[in-house]
Design a protein around this motif. Sequence first.
Motif, PDB file in Angstrom:
ATOM      1  N   ALA A  45       5.436 -10.472 -10.578  1.00  0.00           N
ATOM      2  CA  ALA A  45       5.517 -10.378  -9.118  1.00  0.00           C
ATOM      3  C   ALA A  45       6.961 -10.667  -8.724  1.00  0.00           C
ATOM      4  N   LEU A  46       7.604  -9.708  -8.069  1.00  0.00           N
ATOM      5  CA  LEU A  46       9.017  -9.831  -7.711  1.00  0.00           C
ATOM      6  C   LEU A  46       9.176 -10.456  -6.329  1.00  0.00           C
ATOM      7  N   ILE A  47      10.049 -11.459  -6.258  1.00  0.00           N
ATOM      8  CA  ILE A  47      10.338 -12.164  -5.002  1.00  0.00           C
ATOM      9  C   ILE A  47      11.785 -11.904  -4.611  1.00  0.00           C
ATOM     10  N   ARG A  48      12.002 -11.640  -3.335  1.00  0.00           N
ATOM     11  CA  ARG A  48      13.363 -11.563  -2.786  1.00  0.00           C
ATOM     12  C   ARG A  48      13.580 -12.823  -1.949  1.00  0.00           C
ATOM     13  N   PRO A  49      14.484 -13.719  -2.356  1.00  0.00           N
ATOM     14  CA  PRO A  49      14.551 -15.061  -1.764  1.00  0.00           C
ATOM     15  C   PRO A  49      14.621 -15.105  -0.245  1.00  0.00           C
ATOM     16  N   GLU A  50      15.522 -14.297   0.370  1.00  0.00           N
ATOM     17  CA  GLU A  50      15.659 -14.420   1.821  1.00  0.00           C
ATOM     18  C   GLU A  50      14.402 -13.972   2.559  1.00  0.00           C
ATOM     19  N   LEU A  51      13.681 -12.974   2.009  1.00  0.00           N
ATOM     20  CA  LEU A  51      12.447 -12.523   2.647  1.00  0.00           C
ATOM     21  C   LEU A  51      11.304 -13.498   2.392  1.00  0.00           C
ATOM     22  N   PHE A  52      11.356 -14.179   1.270  1.00  0.00           N
ATOM     23  CA  PHE A  52      10.315 -15.125   0.881  1.00  0.00           C
ATOM     24  C   PHE A  52      10.458 -16.457   1.623  1.00  0.00           C
ATOM     25  N   ILE A  53      11.698 -16.925   1.772  1.00  0.00           N
ATOM     26  CA  ILE A  53      11.940 -18.280   2.273  1.00  0.00           C
ATOM     27  C   ILE A  53      12.141 -18.342   3.782  1.00  0.00           C
ATOM     28  N   THR A  54      12.799 -17.343   4.370  1.00  0.00           N
ATOM     29  CA  THR A  54      13.124 -17.401   5.800  1.00  0.00           C
ATOM     30  C   THR A  54      11.910 -17.660   6.693  1.00  0.00           C
ATOM     31  N   PRO A  55      10.761 -16.993   6.485  1.00  0.00           N
ATOM     32  CA  PRO A  55       9.601 -17.288   7.341  1.00  0.00           C
ATOM     33  C   PRO A  55       9.147 -18.745   7.259  1.00  0.00           C
ATOM     34  N   MET A  56       9.323 -19.362   6.099  1.00  0.00           N
ATOM     35  CA  MET A  56       8.914 -20.761   5.938  1.00  0.00           C
ATOM     36  C   MET A  56       9.808 -21.703   6.734  1.00  0.00           C
ATOM     37  N   ILE A  57      11.076 -21.312   6.922  1.00  0.00           N
ATOM     38  CA  ILE A  57      11.999 -22.149   7.688  1.00  0.00           C
ATOM     39  C   ILE A  57      11.511 -22.275   9.126  1.00  0.00           C
ATOM     40  N   GLY A  58      11.092 -21.151   9.699  1.00  0.00           N
ATOM     41  CA  GLY A  58      10.555 -21.193  11.056  1.00  0.00           C
ATOM     42  C   GLY A  58       9.265 -21.988  11.129  1.00  0.00           C
ATOM     43  N   LYS A  59       8.414 -21.813  10.125  1.00  0.00           N
ATOM     44  CA  LYS A  59       7.131 -22.517  10.103  1.00  0.00           C
ATOM     45  C   LYS A  59       7.320 -24.020   9.977  1.00  0.00           C
ATOM     46  N   SER A  60       8.360 -24.428   9.243  1.00  0.00           N
ATOM     47  CA  SER A  60       8.622 -25.859   9.047  1.00  0.00           C
ATOM     48  C   SER A  60       9.459 -26.460  10.165  1.00  0.00           C
ATOM     49  N   MET A  61       9.821 -25.642  11.147  1.00  0.00           N
ATOM     50  CA  MET A  61      10.564 -26.099  12.331  1.00  0.00           C
ATOM     51  C   MET A  61      11.869 -26.804  11.958  1.00  0.00           C
ATOM     52  N   ILE A  62      12.645 -26.173  11.068  1.00  0.00           N
ATOM     53  CA  ILE A  62      13.941 -26.737  10.702  1.00  0.00           C
ATOM     54  C   ILE A  62      14.914 -26.514  11.853  1.00  0.00           C
ATOM     55  N   PRO A  63      15.520 -27.565  12.396  1.00  0.00           N
ATOM     56  CA  PRO A  63      16.432 -27.416  13.542  1.00  0.00           C
ATOM     57  C   PRO A  63      17.604 -26.498  13.218  1.00  0.00           C
ATOM     58  N   GLU A  64      18.125 -25.832  14.238  1.00  0.00           N
ATOM     59  CA  GLU A  64      19.211 -24.875  14.045  1.00  0.00           C
ATOM     60  C   GLU A  64      20.496 -25.534  13.552  1.00  0.00           C
ATOM     61  N   ASP A  65      20.676 -26.822  13.849  1.00  0.00           N
ATOM     62  CA  ASP A  65      21.912 -27.479  13.421  1.00  0.00           C
ATOM     63  C   ASP A  65      21.810 -28.053  12.008  1.00  0.00           C
ATOM     64  N   TYR A  66      20.691 -27.813  11.315  1.00  0.00           N
ATOM     65  CA  TYR A  66      20.561 -28.180   9.909  1.00  0.00           C
ATOM     66  C   TYR A  66      20.801 -26.933   9.057  1.00  0.00           C
ATOM     67  N   GLU A  67      21.343 -27.123   7.880  1.00  0.00           N
ATOM     68  CA  GLU A  67      21.603 -26.007   6.971  1.00  0.00           C
ATOM     69  C   GLU A  67      20.808 -26.204   5.684  1.00  0.00           C
ATOM     70  N   LEU A  68      19.987 -25.219   5.358  1.00  0.00           N
ATOM     71  CA  LEU A  68      19.176 -25.285   4.145  1.00  0.00           C
ATOM     72  C   LEU A  68      19.761 -24.361   3.089  1.00  0.00           C
ATOM     73  N   TRP A  69      19.924 -24.874   1.877  1.00  0.00           N
ATOM     74  CA  TRP A  69      20.280 -24.009   0.759  1.00  0.00           C
ATOM     75  C   TRP A  69      19.533 -24.465  -0.476  1.00  0.00           C
ATOM     76  N   ILE A  70      19.301 -23.527  -1.374  1.00  0.00           N
ATOM     77  CA  ILE A  70      18.497 -23.794  -2.565  1.00  0.00           C
ATOM     78  C   ILE A  70      19.283 -23.361  -3.792  1.00  0.00           C
ATOM     79  N   MET A  71      19.309 -24.226  -4.790  1.00  0.00           N
ATOM     80  CA  MET A  71      20.135 -23.990  -5.969  1.00  0.00           C
ATOM     81  C   MET A  71      19.329 -24.172  -7.245  1.00  0.00           C
ATOM     82  N   GLN A  72      19.554 -23.290  -8.210  1.00  0.00           N
ATOM     83  CA  GLN A  72      19.023 -23.514  -9.545  1.00  0.00           C
ATOM     84  C   GLN A  72      19.845 -24.614 -10.215  1.00  0.00           C
ATOM     85  N   THR A  73      19.330 -25.172 -11.291  1.00  0.00           N
ATOM     86  CA  THR A  73      20.058 -26.248 -11.962  1.00  0.00           C
ATOM     87  C   THR A  73      21.305 -25.750 -12.688  1.00  0.00           C
ATOM     88  N   ASP A  74      21.449 -24.418 -12.849  1.00  0.00           N
ATOM     89  CA  ASP A  74      22.678 -23.885 -13.443  1.00  0.00           C
ATOM     90  C   ASP A  74      23.743 -23.600 -12.384  1.00  0.00           C
TER      91      ASP A  74
END
Length: 399
Positions: free
Chosen positions: A288-317
Amino acid sequence: NLNLSNRGYFKPLFAGNTVKGFPIFSRSTGKRSVFVAVPIVMDGKVTGALGISVFLDELNARLNKDLDLPPHYTWYILNEEGNTMLDKERDFIFMSPLTQGSDSLRKGVAEALKHESGTIQYQLDGHREAYYRKLPNFEWRMFIALVEEGKTDVPQKLQLTLERFVPELQGQLNKIDASLAAQIEKNGVNVHNESEVRKLLRTLFDTNPEIVDATFIDTHGVLRLAEPSDYKNFEGSDLSSQEHVIAMLKNPQPLLSGGFVSVEDFLGMVIARPLYDSSNHFAGTISALIRPELFITPMIGKSMIPEDYELWIMQTDGMIVYDLDKEEIGKMLFSDPIYQAYDSLLELGKKIAAAPEGEGSYIYLAQGLEEKVIKKVIWKTVKLHDREWRVVLAYRPYN
């Protein structure tokens, strides 16, 4: 010939004034320097100028070596406008404590700029006491400060926001993986029957709107079948050189891949499980192929992350698998040139990669701007199979 008439130092210089340390940032090279110049006067008129540029990164490194201060001391030099010209931590160069720092730091610096020497006390990740003195022949002041380390003050709102988002992300990854396992077990697919495999792929796609497509990859690493039909033109593609395909062929077991450029031509990752034939022999992979921005962006709105916060996700490499700035998705933190001038970010990145959760701070460009700012972060981890993502939430404490 280079026309310098639009430079900020030009008019004062050709009005007969000496230029002492005009800050210059080269957009082409990323070099930071100061310009020092004197006018050439003949018959009472300015006919030219003699000047030099001093590269600050090199000078900064030399001063750090020569000063050799103990770890709990820091130093920095401010010009008459309060801008940082040199600093033990070079990320601060050309930043202003009058706009980027605690209230006590701003007040202390503003007062110090009125005097030739003295002491100030302020808070900046702990209590600091600094002695300063004006440099000879320059309107610059050098500060040497004793640093008392303090615990990062994490706003409760930041903590609660991350605690809402991380379980949501973990749950979505688990859901897709569980759906994959359930569909394979439920359908008992004959891998040699194309219609049965297509039905499995279509069901997987229809029940998981978060995925881009579902595919069957054979034991040679060839993408044999893809659903929905929009992606049938990729059937027959040889994926045998992709890292996750190699891993599955070598040791068939469920996995979440690292980020890679898919044949669909975007950064993606797959959740995959092995498929076995009636004799229980490995017969290929369902992915099952995931495209990160399409997969994660809807969750940001659902989790009510404020606009002045910045979310980023990193692999351990160090690969950035998600960032609000889409241009940074897929970049490698530890090797991409855009990050190499930010020592504090690279140092924090190592800590993030090494620990499943924590907090810290770094200096980087403000989102959507060209101004450097101090950012504080907390991070937690989501994990699927042997793959971990560090979920980082940043805010600007001195905005």
